[in-house]
Each structure stands twice: as structure tokens, then as C-alpha cells.
Scaffold this motif. Structure first.
Motif, PDB file in Angstrom:
ATOM      1  N   THR A 196      15.445   7.609   7.005  1.00 32.57           N
ATOM      2  CA  THR A 196      14.060   7.952   6.706  1.00 32.57           C
ATOM      3  C   THR A 196      13.544   6.987   5.644  1.00 32.57           C
ATOM      4  O   THR A 196      13.986   7.010   4.506  1.00 32.57           O
ATOM      5  CB  THR A 196      13.928   9.401   6.212  1.00 32.57           C
ATOM      6  N   PHE A 197      12.637   6.095   6.056  1.00 36.40           N
ATOM      7  CA  PHE A 197      12.028   5.144   5.128  1.00 36.40           C
ATOM      8  C   PHE A 197      10.784   5.795   4.524  1.00 36.40           C
ATOM      9  O   PHE A 197       9.962   6.374   5.243  1.00 36.40           O
ATOM     10  CB  PHE A 197      11.631   3.855   5.850  1.00 36.40           C
ATOM     11  N   GLN A 198      10.631   5.687   3.203  1.00 38.36           N
ATOM     12  CA  GLN A 198       9.486   6.266   2.516  1.00 38.36           C
ATOM     13  C   GLN A 198       8.911   5.259   1.514  1.00 38.36           C
ATOM     14  O   GLN A 198       9.660   4.477   0.916  1.00 38.36           O
ATOM     15  CB  GLN A 198       9.883   7.546   1.776  1.00 38.36           C
ATOM     16  N   TRP A 199       7.593   5.311   1.341  1.00 35.34           N
ATOM     17  CA  TRP A 199       6.905   4.430   0.395  1.00 35.34           C
ATOM     18  C   TRP A 199       5.632   5.114  -0.087  1.00 35.34           C
ATOM     19  O   TRP A 199       5.187   6.116   0.485  1.00 35.34           O
ATOM     20  CB  TRP A 199       6.575   3.092   1.071  1.00 35.34           C
ATOM     21  N   ASN A 200       5.076   4.569  -1.155  1.00 33.09           N
ATOM     22  CA  ASN A 200       3.812   5.089  -1.688  1.00 33.09           C
ATOM     23  C   ASN A 200       2.640   4.455  -0.954  1.00 33.09           C
ATOM     24  O   ASN A 200       2.692   3.277  -0.561  1.00 33.09           O
ATOM     25  CB  ASN A 200       3.704   4.812  -3.186  1.00 33.09           C
ATOM     26  N   ALA A 201       1.579   5.233  -0.780  1.00 34.90           N
ATOM     27  CA  ALA A 201       0.415   4.749  -0.049  1.00 34.90           C
ATOM     28  C   ALA A 201      -0.266   3.608  -0.797  1.00 34.90           C
ATOM     29  O   ALA A 201      -0.293   3.573  -2.031  1.00 34.90           O
ATOM     30  CB  ALA A 201      -0.578   5.892   0.174  1.00 34.90           C
ATOM     31  N   ALA A 202      -0.792   2.653  -0.023  1.00 39.17           N
ATOM     32  CA  ALA A 202      -1.620   1.579  -0.577  1.00 39.17           C
ATOM     33  C   ALA A 202      -3.076   1.935  -0.296  1.00 39.17           C
ATOM     34  O   ALA A 202      -3.466   2.139   0.867  1.00 39.17           O
ATOM     35  CB  ALA A 202      -1.259   0.236   0.050  1.00 39.17           C
ATOM     36  N   SER A 203      -3.856   2.045  -1.331  1.00 37.28           N
ATOM     37  CA  SER A 203      -5.244   2.482  -1.194  1.00 37.28           C
ATOM     38  C   SER A 203      -6.002   1.578  -0.226  1.00 37.28           C
ATOM     39  O   SER A 203      -5.990   0.356  -0.353  1.00 37.28           O
ATOM     40  CB  SER A 203      -5.923   2.478  -2.567  1.00 37.28           C
ATOM     41  N   GLY A 204      -6.671   2.191   0.758  1.00 37.05           N
ATOM     42  CA  GLY A 204      -7.471   1.453   1.715  1.00 37.05           C
ATOM     43  C   GLY A 204      -6.720   0.994   2.938  1.00 37.05           C
ATOM     44  O   GLY A 204      -7.333   0.460   3.866  1.00 37.05           O
ATOM     45  N   ALA A 205      -5.417   1.189   2.995  1.00 34.86           N
ATOM     46  CA  ALA A 205      -4.638   0.730   4.142  1.00 34.86           C
ATOM     47  C   ALA A 205      -4.945   1.579   5.367  1.00 34.86           C
ATOM     48  O   ALA A 205      -5.128   2.787   5.271  1.00 34.86           O
ATOM     49  CB  ALA A 205      -3.151   0.780   3.819  1.00 34.86           C
ATOM     50  N   ILE A 206      -4.966   0.929   6.556  1.00 32.11           N
ATOM     51  CA  ILE A 206      -5.225   1.641   7.809  1.00 32.11           C
ATOM     52  C   ILE A 206      -3.930   1.921   8.556  1.00 32.11           C
ATOM     53  O   ILE A 206      -3.938   2.616   9.576  1.00 32.11           O
ATOM     54  CB  ILE A 206      -6.181   0.839   8.702  1.00 32.11           C
ATOM     55  N   GLY A 207      -2.824   1.395   8.084  1.00 37.63           N
ATOM     56  CA  GLY A 207      -1.533   1.628   8.727  1.00 37.63           C
ATOM     57  C   GLY A 207      -0.453   0.809   8.060  1.00 37.63           C
ATOM     58  O   GLY A 207      -0.717  -0.014   7.170  1.00 37.63           O
ATOM     59  N   TYR A 208       0.786   1.022   8.494  1.00 39.79           N
ATOM     60  CA  TYR A 208       1.919   0.334   7.895  1.00 39.79           C
ATOM     61  C   TYR A 208       2.909  -0.083   8.984  1.00 39.79           C
ATOM     62  O   TYR A 208       3.120   0.632   9.964  1.00 39.79           O
ATOM     63  CB  TYR A 208       2.649   1.251   6.899  1.00 39.79           C
TER      64      TYR A 208
END
Length: 497
Positions: free
Chosen positions: A433-445
Motif C-alpha cells: 500500500t503506497f501512501q503520500w500527502n496530497a499536492a494542492s491542485g493536483a488532478i491525479g497521481y
């Protein structure tokens, strides 16, 4: 006449033999006063020293003296105590290392007085060592499994006689000590954020401290104990549809379920994986045996009993229509958001839009029931196609087309990189399970994994801040690209596990 001579003897003994005194009834007796200080603590050159002497028996308080023939080490002397103006404390700052044997004398307030003596050793060590150890495990910033005790390891220091691991779960307001004579200690810790250091202890009360590290202990994994149970199709059922809804009972929270099926007594193969308690699948005509395996991270898998049903319907008659991509035009240059359009296919129940941007593998970026979708797309070269979905029939896929999204004027340093959360190091179980913090304004990863000496491989695309992916055993490095409308992706730092 006899009484007078006896009294004279008592006086003579009290004056010249302090070890005897006139006891009850004027009978000669041994002096009851004894020095109760068993041992003097060691001192250190240049470090303040203070030790109060003590005695018992006789009549207190007691006055102490050091016989001149056995002087105190240089820098030390007998002082009056702080609570009573009686000389009973060795104090000062020693200046010379070595071991001295001193004779302590205690005198009580009896009449006559009683005097006791005792030889004591006083060792003065050289200046305290300055060498410190350092924690080598856990690593600074580590995230640890709360179901296991934490093992601290550190480097050895010459001359140390013990070590103390000092750890705190309240940011350093209070610390708990774990002592060890070796360079390792294992401690069970509750979930939380911790800081820790190791203190190296030397003789004479000397010690040195290491730099602090920080780490996090995650809540302990509670493994499920009850296997899932098949619900639908019921055991022994028969259906005329090849579109089958499989369902089962829950085995707990955060569980991944794998559905296995067998056709007409053949080998079982995995048909689907889901976190839901149901999945709709197309199965062939025949006798279907099936079971579900529940898998929680870090826990043993739990397999359900096997259930059986029959599919009697003939294969469906599927259409043969095709999809024509309308916009964006092949090899055109557009701005984000991009409007995708295509021709319909008779009988289609939904459409999936697939997009591969900047050389990455294509992922589903939209599922719609119409023949158009307006979507945010990162800048750069992109390849797209559309998949038409049907009930009980294979999907129909269009040809692939390419277009370029021009760079937006708002791109730049304002687009932040995502920050990786886990895994950051150590050993993990698969699926990962890969987890990361959200990047403001991102539409996807997009999640990328790298094996030793190989090019990065895309593990998947998501609009969430976590992704689960199966990996073979080995060493991996991973990172995440954050996608922004009309901008080039922004990559996170990488981590290895």
C-alpha cells in the motif's frame, strides 16, 4: 570506699579509652556508636563533590573528623551540613585523580563521649569522558509496526559500563529509561510519535548523550479470525445469465478479497480482486465452483468454503459496432481542460476514456454514459482511446490517437510536489500500500516503482492519495508524479524498501 575506686576507674576509661564508656549502672561497656556510611561514592576531577557522613548508636548528633594521617584527596575537606551546624559532610572539588583510604572518626554527645572510627576508600576519577554513542536503529523518521516491540541498537563506546535509552511520547516533556549493559534493548511501545536518544554511562557518575531521533509507531494490526462466507449465487443455484453477481460476508475492515473460480471441475483461477463485498463478473456456461480469500495486510489469508452454481444460458449475441474518435483531432495541439468526443456504439451501456500522458501507460481517466467528456489533462504529448462497455459482451475499443496539451501560463513553482508517507524503508508485505500527502491542485497521481538497474515501471494511476499494488519479493525504489491541469508532472522524492 569500694564505690569511690570503681568511679575513678570509669573516668579513667572514658578519658583514655574512647572505645568504652560508662553504661547503665556505671558498668564499663563497649562504645555503641558506629559509623553507618558503608561506602563513599566516586568523585571526578573538576566536578563538585558532596557526601554526608552518618553514624548510629550513642547520643547524636555526631561530629566527624578525618585523622591527619589519612588526609582527604586534594580539593576536598570536611564541611558543616546545610541543615545543622555540625561538621559531617565531605565536600569540595577534587583536583587530583587517585584512590585514598581515609580514617573517619565520629564523636557523639554522650557524657562521657563515645568515639568510633572506620576506614573508607574514596576514588577520584579523571575528567569525565566526552565520547558519546548514537542510535543506529530505529532509523530517524522510521515508521514501525505497532504489533512488534521496538529494538534500539547503538554504537559501543570504550570505557562505558552501561547505556540508557531515553524515549518520550510527549515531545520530550517526559522520558522513560531502558537500561542495558550491551548495545541493544527491546521495548514494547504503544502507537504514537516518539523521540529517543541513548545515554552512555561511565564510572564516577559520568555520562554523555547522543543526538535525538524521531520515529512513529503505527497501531498494531488486529488480524481477522473469521473467514468470509459465500452468499450469492447460493450453493446449488442455477442461472440463465452469464453476468453473475458474487457476494460474501465480511471478514473485517481494510480487507482485500480475491475471487477464485473453477469451470467444470478444472483448476481454480483468480477472477477478481476487490475491497467490496460484491463484484459482478462475466462467467462462461457450465458448472462454476468458487471461493473467496480475505487478505489483511500483515495477516494470514482466510479462505471461505467452496460454493457451486450452474450457468445454463447460451453465449450472448454481441454487436460488432466500432468507435470513431472525433476530438481532439489526431496530432492537434489543445489547452486543458480537453473535450473528448466520439461516435456511439449501439447497445453500449457506458464508455471508458483511456489516456497515457508524457509516455506513461494508459489509465482510465473517466467513465461516462454519454459520448463526450471534458477533463483536465497535464501538459505534453498524450495518447488516448475509448472503450465501449456492454452487458454480457466483450468491450469494443477504438483506435488510438495522439494530441499535445500546451503548457499553461499558471504552471511553475506554485505546483507542489507530493510527500511520500509510506513505505519509507524496511520490509513490507505484498500487496504494497503506497501512501503520500496530497499536492494542492493536483488532478491525479501516477505511482512509479524501480527495481535495481531497471527503468521505472508505472504501478498505477489514481485520484486518491494511496494505491495498492502487488510486487514480487525484492528491493524497490518508488516515487509519485502529481499531475496538474496543463502543466508538466511534479515528482516527489524517492524512497526505498
Amino acid at each position: 570506699m569500694t564505690r569511690q575506686k570503681f568511679a575513678a576507674v570509669i573516668v579513667a576509661v572514658a578519658c583514655f579509652a574512647p572505645a568504652l564508656y560508662a553504661g547503665s549502672g556505671n558498668i564499663l561497656a563497649a562504645c555503641p556508636t558506629t559509623i553507618s556510611t558503608a561506602k563513599l561514592p566516586d568523585g571526578v576531577v573538576g566536578q563538585p563533590y558532596k557526601q554526608q557522613l552518618a553514624a548510629t548508636g550513642g547520643k547524636g548528633p555526631y561530629t566527624f573528623a578525618i585523622l591527619p594521617t589519612t588526609p582527604l584527596p586534594p580539593g576536598l575537606s570536611l564541611l558543616a551540613s546545610a541543615t545543622a551546624n555540625i561538621i559531617d559532610t565531605i565536600g569540595g572539588t577534587p583536583t587530583t585523580a587517585g584512590t585514598s583510604t581515609i580514617t573517619v572518626q565520629a564523636t557523639d554527645l554522650g557524657n562521657p563521649t563515645c568515639v568510633a572510627t572506620k576506614n573508607l576508600n574514596l576514588t577520584v576519577a579523571p575528567t569525565c569522558p566526552t565520547t558519546s554513542s548514537r542510535l543506529v536503529a530505529p532509523a530517524n523518521g522510521a515508521i514501525l509496526d505497532g504489533s512488534k516491540s521496538v529494538t534500539f541498537n547503538w554504537a559501543s563506546v570504550s570505557g562505558a559500563n552501561s547505556y540508557d535509552v531515553l524515549y518520550s511520547s510527549d515531545g520530550g516533556a517526559t522520558f522513560t529509561r531502558a537500561r542495558s549493559q550491551t548495545t541493544s534493548v527491546t521495548v514494547p511501545l504503544a502507537a504514537g510519535a516518539y523521540v529517543a536518544s541513548v545515554r552512555t554511562n561511565f564510572s564516577a557518575g559520568c555520562s554523555t548523550g547522543s543526538p535525538q531521533i524521531a520515529f512513529t509507531v503505527t497501531p498494531a494490526v488486529v488480524c481477522p479470525t473469521a473467514a468470509p462466507a459465500p452468499l450469492t449465487p447460493p450453493n446449488g443455484a442455477s442461472t440463465s445469465s452469464t453476468s453473475v453477481t458474487f457476494s460474501w460476508t465480511t471478514a473485517g475492515d481494510s480487507i482485500t478479497y480475491a475471487l477464485f473460480t473453477s469451470l467444470n471441475g478444472g483448476p481454480f483461477t483468480q477472477l477478481a480482486t476487490t475491497r467490496d463485498l460484491t463484484t459482478n463478473q462475466i462467467v462462461p456456461v457450465g458448472t462454476i465452483d468458487w471461493y473467496v480469500v480475505a487478505q489483511a495486510t500483515g495477516c494470514a489469508p482466510l479462505q471461505s468454503v467452496t460454493s457451486r452454481f450452474a450457468v445454463t444460458a447460451p453465449p450472448p449475441q454481441c454487436g460488432t459496432g466500432s468507435i470513431t474518435l472525433v476530438s481532439p483531432v489526431d496530432e492537434s495541439t489543445v489547452s486543458s481542460p480537453v473535450t473528448f468526443a466520439w461516435t456511439p456504439v449501439v447497445g453500449a451501456t457506458a464508455y471508458r476514456v483511456w489516456l497515457g500522458a508524457s509516455g506513461a501507460a494508459a489509465d482510465v481517466i473517466a467513465r461516462v454514459t454519454t459520448t463526450t467528456a471534458t477533463l483536465q489533462v497535464p501538459s505534453g504529448k498524450a495518447e488516448w482511446y475509448v472503450e465501449a462497455l456492454f452487458d454480457n459482451c466483450p468491450s469494443v475499443v477504438s483506435l488510438h490517437r495522439e494530441f499535445t496539451v500546451q503548457q499553461s501560463s499558471t504552471c511553475g513553482a506554485a505546483n507542489p510536489a507530493p510527500t511520500l508517507v509510506s513505505p519509507l524503508s524496511g520490509d513490507v508485505d505484498t500487496p504494497v500500500t503506497f501512501q503520500w500527502n496530497a499536492a494542492s491542485g493536483a488532478i491525479g497521481y501516477r505511482v512509479w516503482v524501480v527495481t535495481s538497474g531497471q527503468a521505472p515501471v508505472q504501478a498505477g494511476f489514481t485520484t486518491d492519495t494511496k494505491l495498492q499494488h502487488d510486487l514480487q519479493p525484492g528491493n524497490y525504489t518508488w516515487f509519485v508524479d502529481a499531475l496538474f491541469p496543463g502543466c508538466t508532472p511534479v515528482s516527489s522524492a524517492s524512497a526505498s524498501f
